[in-house]
Design an enzyme around this catalytic site. Structure first.
Site, short mmCIF file in Angstrom:
data_model
loop_
_atom_site.label_atom_id
_atom_site.label_comp_id
_atom_site.label_asym_id
_atom_site.label_seq_id
_atom_site.Cartn_x
_atom_site.Cartn_y
_atom_site.Cartn_z
N GLU A 63 18.48 47.93 -44.31
CA GLU A 63 19.73 47.81 -43.43
C GLU A 63 20.75 48.99 -43.91
O GLU A 63 21.46 48.91 -44.95
CB GLU A 63 20.40 46.35 -43.72
CG GLU A 63 21.63 46.20 -42.69
CD GLU A 63 22.48 44.84 -42.63
OE1 GLU A 63 23.10 44.82 -41.93
OE2 GLU A 63 22.31 44.31 -43.69
N HIS A 87 24.83 47.32 -36.66
CA HIS A 87 25.85 48.11 -37.28
C HIS A 87 26.23 49.57 -36.00
O HIS A 87 26.24 50.55 -36.58
CB HIS A 87 25.95 48.62 -38.47
CG HIS A 87 26.07 47.43 -39.51
ND1 HIS A 87 27.45 46.86 -39.72
CD2 HIS A 87 24.89 46.61 -39.88
CE1 HIS A 87 26.84 45.73 -40.64
NE2 HIS A 87 25.79 45.82 -40.81
N ASN A 135 27.50 40.60 -34.35
CA ASN A 135 28.10 41.01 -35.35
C ASN A 135 28.20 42.32 -35.74
O ASN A 135 26.94 43.00 -36.03
CB ASN A 135 27.91 40.02 -36.68
CG ASN A 135 28.19 38.90 -36.46
OD1 ASN A 135 27.13 38.08 -36.46
ND2 ASN A 135 29.34 38.31 -36.56
N ASP A 152 25.41 30.18 -38.83
CA ASP A 152 26.20 29.11 -39.62
C ASP A 152 27.24 28.67 -38.97
O ASP A 152 28.08 28.06 -39.62
CB ASP A 152 26.37 30.36 -40.87
CG ASP A 152 27.24 31.50 -40.55
OD1 ASP A 152 27.42 31.73 -39.40
OD2 ASP A 152 27.45 32.09 -41.36
N PHE A 153 27.52 29.21 -37.73
CA PHE A 153 28.79 28.70 -36.76
C PHE A 153 30.07 29.49 -37.53
O PHE A 153 31.04 29.05 -37.25
CB PHE A 153 28.89 27.06 -36.72
CG PHE A 153 27.94 26.46 -36.07
CD1 PHE A 153 26.96 27.00 -35.11
CD2 PHE A 153 27.48 25.23 -36.32
CE1 PHE A 153 25.77 26.52 -34.55
CE2 PHE A 153 26.51 24.33 -35.49
CZ PHE A 153 25.83 25.11 -34.79
N ASP A 180 20.91 36.26 -43.67
CA ASP A 180 21.69 37.45 -43.90
C ASP A 180 22.45 36.96 -45.38
O ASP A 180 23.64 37.33 -45.48
CB ASP A 180 22.59 38.06 -42.79
CG ASP A 180 23.38 39.10 -43.07
OD1 ASP A 180 23.01 39.96 -44.20
OD2 ASP A 180 24.52 39.66 -42.60
#
Length: 391
Positions: free
Chosen positions: A136, A202, A226, A255-256, A281
């Site tokens: 990543e 990203h 994200n 994960d909310f 992650d």
């Protein structure tokens, strides 16, 4: 017994409900021999070294996490064998039987040390299996760095990546890249010929850039929503581009915290379960108490509301795969078959793995035995019970 693990050559699970993606569920007995599924049938009445009564329980293929940096106080970037063993050992508690050890944006030497460390690494039999590497960064957008250190972001280089693949023992299975950066499209096109999952992440790409990247070989998106150009009705961005494309699977951190439950449901309705890959992650603070931790040389505060950099950016998660599965069910009311697709089968399809992600004769005996509420009862890897909730 050895180190909390029961050593067996044969394993028999009776009367368990077997769930596979895109198949009708059924109740059967399973005989496992030397790490493989030997026989599946009803009323087998076979003797084995170890027997499990599966009545009232659900059997999924073991969870596969394509994006995890660390756990139990350790990180892939520590570049030590001990750290990888500790991470791999901790993951079986959450039903994870295989994972991609994930690197992050750092100086070249640090990334190379991590790759070389994984090249020679072999999981012990009581640990989740490292089935490859997810790189990543550092070929990402400075505008969308998030918790990736901006000072180490560099343009994509095929020569460098080829060298990294060699150092890793050809274990790199996924790379997160921003295709719109200088040299990005050329990089995607060259890499599409290799057996590496190219994932947009990203990234500040426009919808046109996203569509071009997909046409060149991108087939995944890293932690959808994200740190990427969001959806706008006049510029659909990365989010719009991947939601509209049928040939792209999306990683989702359920994960909310990273994604609102209603956005999780929205994604499920738009993309469908066959195009979603549940990931954690997770970083080194997973399973650890709240406090201060390191992520790529940066200070991270772990709070009850998640892991954050001092500037307020989310810094990975402390999510477990079993919680991701339960949360997905809660947010969408999806079927058990769809949960299997999202927690293992889709990841295998992306990576071209045919021996896992499915429960059938001849395949790897990697399972997670669940109760009716989807809590882990036992984790089985290669036919060995590597985690037992009743012990």
């Amino acid at each position: 017994k050895k180190g909390g693990m029961i050593l067996v050559q044969t394993l028999f699970i009776s009367g368990v409900k077997i769930i596979n993606a895109n198949e009708k569920e059924y109740i059967a007995d399973i005989l496992v021999e030397d790490g493989k599924i030997k026989k599946i049938g009803s009323s087998l009445r076979l003797k084995a070294d170890k027997e499990i009564d599966g009545s009232g329980k659900i059997l999924f293929p073991g969870y596969i996490d394509m994006h995890i940096h660390g756990s139990a106080g350790k990180d892939t970037m520590d570049a030590t064998t001990e750290s990888l063993h500790i991470i791999a050992r901790s993951l079986v508690k959450e039903g994870t039987t295989s994972f991609l050890a994930t690197t992050m944006t750092q100086e070249q030497q640090a990334i190379e040390s991590a790759l070389k460390n994984i090249a020679n690494f072999e999981s012990a039999e009581n640990e989740a299996e490292v089935i490859g590497i997810h790189v990543e960064g550092p070929y990402i957008s400075k505008k969308c760095a998030g918790a990736q250190p901006v000072e180490h972001i560099i343009p994509p280089s095929i020569d460098q990546f080829t060298q990294w693949q060699r150092l890793s023992g050809y274990k790199i299975k996924e790379i997160t890249v921003a295709p719109e950066v200088n040299g990005g499209f050329e990089f995607v096109e060259a890499l599409a010929k290799e057996s590496v999952v190219i994932s947009i992440g990203h990234s500040d790409a426009t919808i046109e850039e996203v569509e071009k990247a997909i046409s060149l070989g991108v087939k995944q998106v890293t932690h959808l929503y994200n740190k990427m150009r969001p959806f706008h009705h006049r510029e659909l961005g990365v989010v719009g581009g991947v939601l509209l494309s049928e040939n792209v699977k999306v990683e989702l951190i359920v994960d909310f915290i990273h994604v609102h439950p209603r956005a999780v449901d929205f994604t499920y309705r738009v993309k469908g379960a066959n195009n979603i890959i549940l990931i954690t992650d997770a970083m080194r603070a997973k399973g650890e108490p709240n406090g201060h931790y390191d992520l790529g040389g940066q200070l991270v505060h772990l709070t009850p509301k998640g892991a954050y950099l001092p500037n307020g950016s989310l810094a990975g998660s402390v999510l477990t795969m079993d919680l991701a599965v339960r949360n997905m069910r809660k947010a969408t009311n999806c079927t058990l078959q769809e949960l299997v697709a999202m927690s293992s089968t889709n990841a295998c399809k992306q990576m071209g793995i045919t021996s896992k992600g499915h429960i059938a004769e001849g395949l790897d005996a990697d399972f997670v035995l669940l109760d009716q509420k989807l809590y882990v009862q036992k984790t089985i890897r290669q036919g060995k019970i590597v985690f037992d909730n009743s012990l």
